[in-house]
Design a protein around this motif. Structure first.
Motif, PDB file in Angstrom:
ATOM      1  N   UNK A 140     -84.238 -17.193 -17.325  1.00  0.00           N
ATOM      2  CA  UNK A 140     -83.471 -18.220 -18.027  1.00  0.00           C
ATOM      3  C   UNK A 140     -83.921 -18.373 -19.480  1.00  0.00           C
ATOM      4  N   UNK A 141     -85.107 -17.881 -19.808  1.00  0.00           N
ATOM      5  CA  UNK A 141     -85.561 -17.903 -21.193  1.00  0.00           C
ATOM      6  C   UNK A 141     -85.197 -16.628 -21.942  1.00  0.00           C
ATOM      7  N   UNK A 142     -85.439 -15.487 -21.322  1.00  0.00           N
ATOM      8  CA  UNK A 142     -85.352 -14.219 -22.042  1.00  0.00           C
ATOM      9  C   UNK A 142     -84.477 -13.162 -21.376  1.00  0.00           C
ATOM     10  N   UNK A 143     -84.023 -13.399 -20.156  1.00  0.00           N
ATOM     11  CA  UNK A 143     -83.409 -12.316 -19.399  1.00  0.00           C
ATOM     12  C   UNK A 143     -82.012 -12.596 -18.900  1.00  0.00           C
ATOM     13  N   UNK A 144     -81.770 -12.170 -17.674  1.00  0.00           N
ATOM     14  CA  UNK A 144     -80.437 -12.238 -17.096  1.00  0.00           C
ATOM     15  C   UNK A 144     -80.046 -13.677 -16.791  1.00  0.00           C
ATOM     16  N   UNK A 145     -78.940 -14.118 -17.370  1.00  0.00           N
ATOM     17  CA  UNK A 145     -78.446 -15.474 -17.179  1.00  0.00           C
ATOM     18  C   UNK A 145     -77.232 -15.426 -16.262  1.00  0.00           C
ATOM     19  N   UNK A 146     -77.205 -16.217 -15.199  1.00  0.00           N
ATOM     20  CA  UNK A 146     -76.069 -16.197 -14.276  1.00  0.00           C
ATOM     21  C   UNK A 146     -74.741 -16.394 -14.997  1.00  0.00           C
ATOM     22  N   UNK A 147     -73.780 -15.533 -14.678  1.00  0.00           N
ATOM     23  CA  UNK A 147     -72.452 -15.662 -15.252  1.00  0.00           C
ATOM     24  C   UNK A 147     -72.301 -15.080 -16.644  1.00  0.00           C
ATOM     25  N   UNK A 148     -73.390 -14.528 -17.204  1.00  0.00           N
ATOM     26  CA  UNK A 148     -73.343 -13.945 -18.543  1.00  0.00           C
ATOM     27  C   UNK A 148     -73.610 -12.445 -18.462  1.00  0.00           C
ATOM     28  N   UNK A 149     -73.146 -11.677 -19.455  1.00  0.00           N
ATOM     29  CA  UNK A 149     -73.445 -10.244 -19.471  1.00  0.00           C
ATOM     30  C   UNK A 149     -74.941  -9.993 -19.389  1.00  0.00           C
ATOM     31  N   UNK A 150     -75.347  -9.080 -18.529  1.00  0.00           N
ATOM     32  CA  UNK A 150     -76.776  -8.826 -18.334  1.00  0.00           C
ATOM     33  C   UNK A 150     -77.455  -8.329 -19.601  1.00  0.00           C
ATOM     34  N   UNK A 151     -76.671  -7.741 -20.503  1.00  0.00           N
ATOM     35  CA  UNK A 151     -77.249  -7.202 -21.735  1.00  0.00           C
ATOM     36  C   UNK A 151     -77.399  -8.256 -22.824  1.00  0.00           C
ATOM     37  N   UNK A 153     -75.206 -22.779 -16.628  1.00  0.00           N
ATOM     38  CA  UNK A 153     -75.749 -21.747 -15.754  1.00  0.00           C
ATOM     39  C   UNK A 153     -77.246 -21.594 -15.898  1.00  0.00           C
ATOM     40  N   UNK A 154     -77.727 -21.703 -17.124  1.00  0.00           N
ATOM     41  CA  UNK A 154     -79.169 -21.631 -17.368  1.00  0.00           C
ATOM     42  C   UNK A 154     -79.879 -22.792 -16.685  1.00  0.00           C
ATOM     43  N   UNK A 155     -79.341 -23.999 -16.854  1.00  0.00           N
ATOM     44  CA  UNK A 155     -79.965 -25.187 -16.267  1.00  0.00           C
ATOM     45  C   UNK A 155     -80.001 -25.097 -14.745  1.00  0.00           C
ATOM     46  N   UNK A 159     -88.751 -32.867 -14.792  1.00  0.00           N
ATOM     47  CA  UNK A 159     -87.669 -32.854 -15.766  1.00  0.00           C
ATOM     48  C   UNK A 159     -86.640 -31.770 -15.464  1.00  0.00           C
ATOM     49  N   UNK A 160     -87.103 -30.632 -14.961  1.00  0.00           N
ATOM     50  CA  UNK A 160     -86.176 -29.562 -14.621  1.00  0.00           C
ATOM     51  C   UNK A 160     -85.177 -29.994 -13.565  1.00  0.00           C
ATOM     52  N   UNK A 161     -85.641 -30.742 -12.579  1.00  0.00           N
ATOM     53  CA  UNK A 161     -84.754 -31.240 -11.531  1.00  0.00           C
ATOM     54  C   UNK A 161     -83.718 -32.196 -12.108  1.00  0.00           C
ATOM     55  N   UNK A 162     -84.150 -33.056 -13.010  1.00  0.00           N
ATOM     56  CA  UNK A 162     -83.230 -34.001 -13.626  1.00  0.00           C
ATOM     57  C   UNK A 162     -82.188 -33.288 -14.489  1.00  0.00           C
ATOM     58  N   UNK A 163     -82.617 -32.266 -15.213  1.00  0.00           N
ATOM     59  CA  UNK A 163     -81.682 -31.500 -16.024  1.00  0.00           C
ATOM     60  C   UNK A 163     -80.676 -30.752 -15.147  1.00  0.00           C
TER      61      UNK A 163
END
Length: 455
Positions: A118-129, A347-349, A268-272
């Protein structure tokens, strides 16, 4: 990323209802190959060097783009259920399971409420590249990254006593294992055993500085780093910013009080996630968090006016925000400046970890305040590595530059992405725009690659 809890615990209930709706994962290939044998051999030697008992649990491989593949290794680092870390390698392949020989390598360290992907790599629903890691791998860089222990704690966890001793020191030990493992694998797969670069965003930059601080006291042959890239992080405030250092002390005292009362987790992650789920499922519904706002407006407010969510404490820097926003004539947030698709951020959250250990958050405020004695800033002048500091004007930006002046390095490059006049800092490029914005490739990733190429 640095976050201050302000959302109602109703989000915990909402998120519980949402569990199971966001668990789809990309297909991976798990295989017993000579490459896996190499990794097993490498973790043995790395564990010995890092003085960190560990074993290889799983290895998966998936295609990112064309001939770029991601290897994900889960490493057991203790006896506890969640005593494990993830190590990622994103690299071009010559043939299946055979990476290219890459001269340059970088280890990436994620920040708060994130994992590597979620910081630097594959994000769900987004192009892997469409990520910093894939961008650098496409350029021939051997990209590595870590998932810290708390990223494996599930959303359903309720007992966090195991986090009591999870602090900066513990995470630095795990990062050292990941670095030693990366160097061992590179040596065994044709890239040599040379030193590597380290990049850290936000809290990851805190770990980066702490790692380099400790490593500076080791004999040269025992050191791992070739250079460091801290991204948008204050490690030390200048004397001119003593009020901000005092605010860090007050945050330290608040977090330490929670810890001393038995709260070893930050949620905080759970709340986000709860905010993201509300926005995705009912964007125009009335927010249970911010009166008078819709769910989408509440989420946008937290993203674009993050500095307001720290109350009654003060934000780390004035007008600090995750992403640059846009606002209507009434001052209500109505969009993001540099991310066209809000679904990308949702998607990241939803894919990020819910829980984080409190220990490193307390350590971070102690370091920043300068008023609490910790061992992570004792040897900054002995750090003589090449440095690239990358900041965001609407994040920690220029405030992070002072730390570079405390280092012993003669090779320091500073790049603070600034797109608006100083008086519009509240609207300028945000902390997470550096890694998630649609124009990050041009403004941030390309300059990082160019810096790496010259060293």
């Amino acid at each position: 990323m640095l976050r201050k809890t302000v959302m109602s615990m109703v989000l915990v209930f909402i998120l519980t209802l949402a569990l199971g709706l966001v668990t789809a994962q990309a297909k991976t290939t798990d295989s017993k190959t000579p490459a896996v044998d190499v990794m097993t051999q490498a973790i043995g030697s790395a564990a010995k060097e890092a003085d960190n008992s560990s074993s290889l649990a799983t290895v998966t491989r998936k295609q990112i783009n064309d001939n770029i593949y991601e290897y994900t290794m889960v490493i057991k680092v203790g006896k506890g259920q969640y005593d494990k870390i993830g190590i990622h390698r994103i690299v071009k392949e010559e043939s299946p399971w055979v990476p290219i020989a890459a001269e340059k390598a970088v280890m990436m360290i994620h920040g708060d409420s994130c994992n590597f992907n979620t910081a630097f790599g594959t994000i769900p629903g987004q192009p892997a590249s469409d990520s910093l890691s894939a961008f650098l791998a496409q350029k021939g860089v051997d990209v590595w990254g870590i998932d810290l222990r708390w990223t494996f704690v599930p959303d359903t966890a309720t007992d966090f006593s195991f986090m009591k001793k999870w602090d900066t020191s513990r995470h630095i030990k795990d990062i050292k294992l990941a670095v030693k493992f990366a160097r061992a694998v590179r040596a065994l797969t044709g890239s040599g055993h040379g030193k590597i670069f380290m990049l850290g965003h936000s809290r990851g930059a805190q770990f980066l500085y702490a790692y380099a601080n400790r490593e500076s006291q080791l004999p040269e042959p025992a050191r791992d780093l070739k250079g460091i890239i801290p991204m948008d992080m204050v490690y030390k405030f200048s004397p001119a910013d003593s009020q901000l250092a005092q605010a860090a002390l007050e945050r330290y005292q608040a977090y330490k009080s929670l810890y001393d009362s038995g709260t070893y987790v930050n949620s905080d992650g759970q709340n986000l996630k709860g905010l993201a789920w509300l926005t995705a499922s009912d964007p125009d519904g009335i927010s249970p968090i911010i009166p008078g706002f819709t769910n989408k407006q509440a989420a946008l407010s937290v993203l674009t006016a993050t500095y307001a969510t720290y109350q009654p404490l003060q934000p780390i820097t004035p007008f600090y925000h995750y992403l640059a926003g846009t606002f209507d004539e009434n001052g209500f947030p109505d969009g993001l400046q540099y991310v066209e698709q809000m679904d990308k951020i949702l998607g990241i959250a939803l894919a990020s970890p819910s829980f984080q250990s409190m220990g490193e958050i307390i350590d971070g405020e102690a370091i920043i305040s300068g008023a609490v004695d910790v061992p992570y800033d004792d040897h900054l002048a002995d750090i003589k590595l090449p440095v690239l500091y990358v900041g965001a004007a609407g994040g920690m930006g220029e405030y992070g530059v002072y730390t570079t002046t405390l280092l012993g390095s003669s090779d320091v490059t500073v790049q603070v992405v600034t797109l608006l006049p100083a008086e519009a800092k509240a609207l300028d490029y945000g902390h997470a725009d550096l890694i998630w914005a649609d124009n990050a490739e041009e403004l941030v990733w390309e300059p990082i690659y160019n810096w790496l190429e010259l060293r």
